[in-house]
Structures are given as structure tokens and as C-alpha cells.
Write a protein that holds these residues in place. Structure first.
Motif, PDB file in Angstrom:
ATOM      1  N   ALA A  22      79.209  12.189  14.489  1.00  0.00           N
ATOM      2  CA  ALA A  22      79.328  11.209  15.577  1.00  0.00           C
ATOM      3  C   ALA A  22      79.183   9.785  15.052  1.00  0.00           C
ATOM      4  CB  ALA A  22      78.280  11.489  16.650  1.00  0.00           C
ATOM      5  N   ALA A  23      78.235   9.570  14.153  1.00  0.00           N
ATOM      6  CA  ALA A  23      78.045   8.234  13.582  1.00  0.00           C
ATOM      7  C   ALA A  23      79.252   7.821  12.747  1.00  0.00           C
ATOM      8  CB  ALA A  23      76.776   8.199  12.736  1.00  0.00           C
ATOM      9  N   SER A  24      79.879   8.769  12.057  1.00  0.00           N
ATOM     10  CA  SER A  24      81.069   8.455  11.266  1.00  0.00           C
ATOM     11  C   SER A  24      82.230   8.039  12.152  1.00  0.00           C
ATOM     12  CB  SER A  24      81.466   9.668  10.420  1.00  0.00           C
ATOM     13  OG  SER A  24      80.466   9.973   9.494  1.00  0.00           O
ATOM     14  N   VAL A  25      82.396   8.725  13.270  1.00  0.00           N
ATOM     15  CA  VAL A  25      83.466   8.354  14.203  1.00  0.00           C
ATOM     16  C   VAL A  25      83.208   6.966  14.780  1.00  0.00           C
ATOM     17  CG1 VAL A  25      84.493   8.911  16.440  1.00  0.00           C
ATOM     18  CG2 VAL A  25      84.120  10.706  14.749  1.00  0.00           C
ATOM     19  N   LEU A  26      81.968   6.696  15.161  1.00  0.00           N
ATOM     20  CA  LEU A  26      81.639   5.364  15.688  1.00  0.00           C
ATOM     21  C   LEU A  26      81.860   4.285  14.626  1.00  0.00           C
ATOM     22  CD1 LEU A  26      78.449   6.164  17.773  1.00  0.00           C
ATOM     23  CD2 LEU A  26      80.739   5.606  18.621  1.00  0.00           C
ATOM     24  N   TRP A  27      81.509   4.571  13.381  1.00  0.00           N
ATOM     25  CA  TRP A  27      81.722   3.625  12.285  1.00  0.00           C
ATOM     26  C   TRP A  27      83.216   3.340  12.109  1.00  0.00           C
ATOM     27  CZ3 TRP A  27      79.599   0.053   9.452  1.00  0.00           C
ATOM     28  CH2 TRP A  27      80.185  -0.322   8.257  1.00  0.00           C
ATOM     29  N   ALA A  28      84.043   4.386  12.124  1.00  0.00           N
ATOM     30  CA  ALA A  28      85.486   4.210  11.966  1.00  0.00           C
ATOM     31  C   ALA A  28      86.059   3.392  13.120  1.00  0.00           C
ATOM     32  CB  ALA A  28      86.176   5.571  11.874  1.00  0.00           C
ATOM     33  N   LEU A  29      85.589   3.653  14.331  1.00  0.00           N
ATOM     34  CA  LEU A  29      86.056   2.863  15.480  1.00  0.00           C
ATOM     35  C   LEU A  29      85.640   1.407  15.363  1.00  0.00           C
ATOM     36  CD1 LEU A  29      85.460   5.352  18.413  1.00  0.00           C
ATOM     37  CD2 LEU A  29      87.650   4.612  17.464  1.00  0.00           C
TER      38      LEU A  29
END
Length: 80
Positions: A22-29
Motif C-alpha cells: 500500500a505504501a509503495s502504491v501511494l509513493w508511486a502516485l
């Protein structure tokens, strides 16, 4: 079952993997939003795009490797 027993029985690996995902997806966004906002302002270069791709991949990978290292270190303290 008390709260401490539930915490001891928790699947930490699965929970931390989901948190990392989840943190990786938020970082990419977040990086994508920064890149798009620069594009709207007309300030995008090939270097910024390449740097953004590197940041989107490298930071989550580094966090994953660091987490795996911490897990390996902590498993060394468990009695056999």
C-alpha cells in the motif's frame, strides 16, 4: 482471547507485506502527481521522467530489502 494473545498470533509477515504494498502504491502516485504537475507547468524533461521512474522503483525496493534484513536480524535472536 486477550489483546496480547491476538497480537502474538498475528501474521506479521502478511500484514507488513500488505503495508509495504500500500505504501509503495501511494509513493508511486505521489511521484506521478509531482510529474504531472510539472508537466502542466511545462517543466518536464527526459531526465525528470527517468528520475521519476527510478524513484518509483528504487525506493520501495530499498524499503523491502531493508525490511527483509531487519527480519533476518530479528530471527537470529529466536531460540532454536
Amino acid at each position: 482471547m486477550t489483546a496480547m494473545e491476538r497480537m502474538a498470533n498475528a501474521n506479521w509477515r502478511r500484514g507488513l507485506t500488505r503495508l509495504w504494498g500500500a505504501a509503495s502504491v501511494l509513493w508511486a502516485l505521489f511521484i506521478l502527481i509531482l510529474l504531472v504537475s510539472d508537466g502542466i507547468a511545462g517543466d518536464v524533461s527526459v531526465l525528470k521522467v527517468l528520475l521519476s521512474v527510478v524513484l518509483v522503483v528504487a525506493v520501495p525496493a530499498a524499503v523491502l530489502v531493508a525490511g527483509m534484513c531487519v527480519g533476518w536480524i530479528l530471527r537470529g535472536f529466536v531460540r532454536s
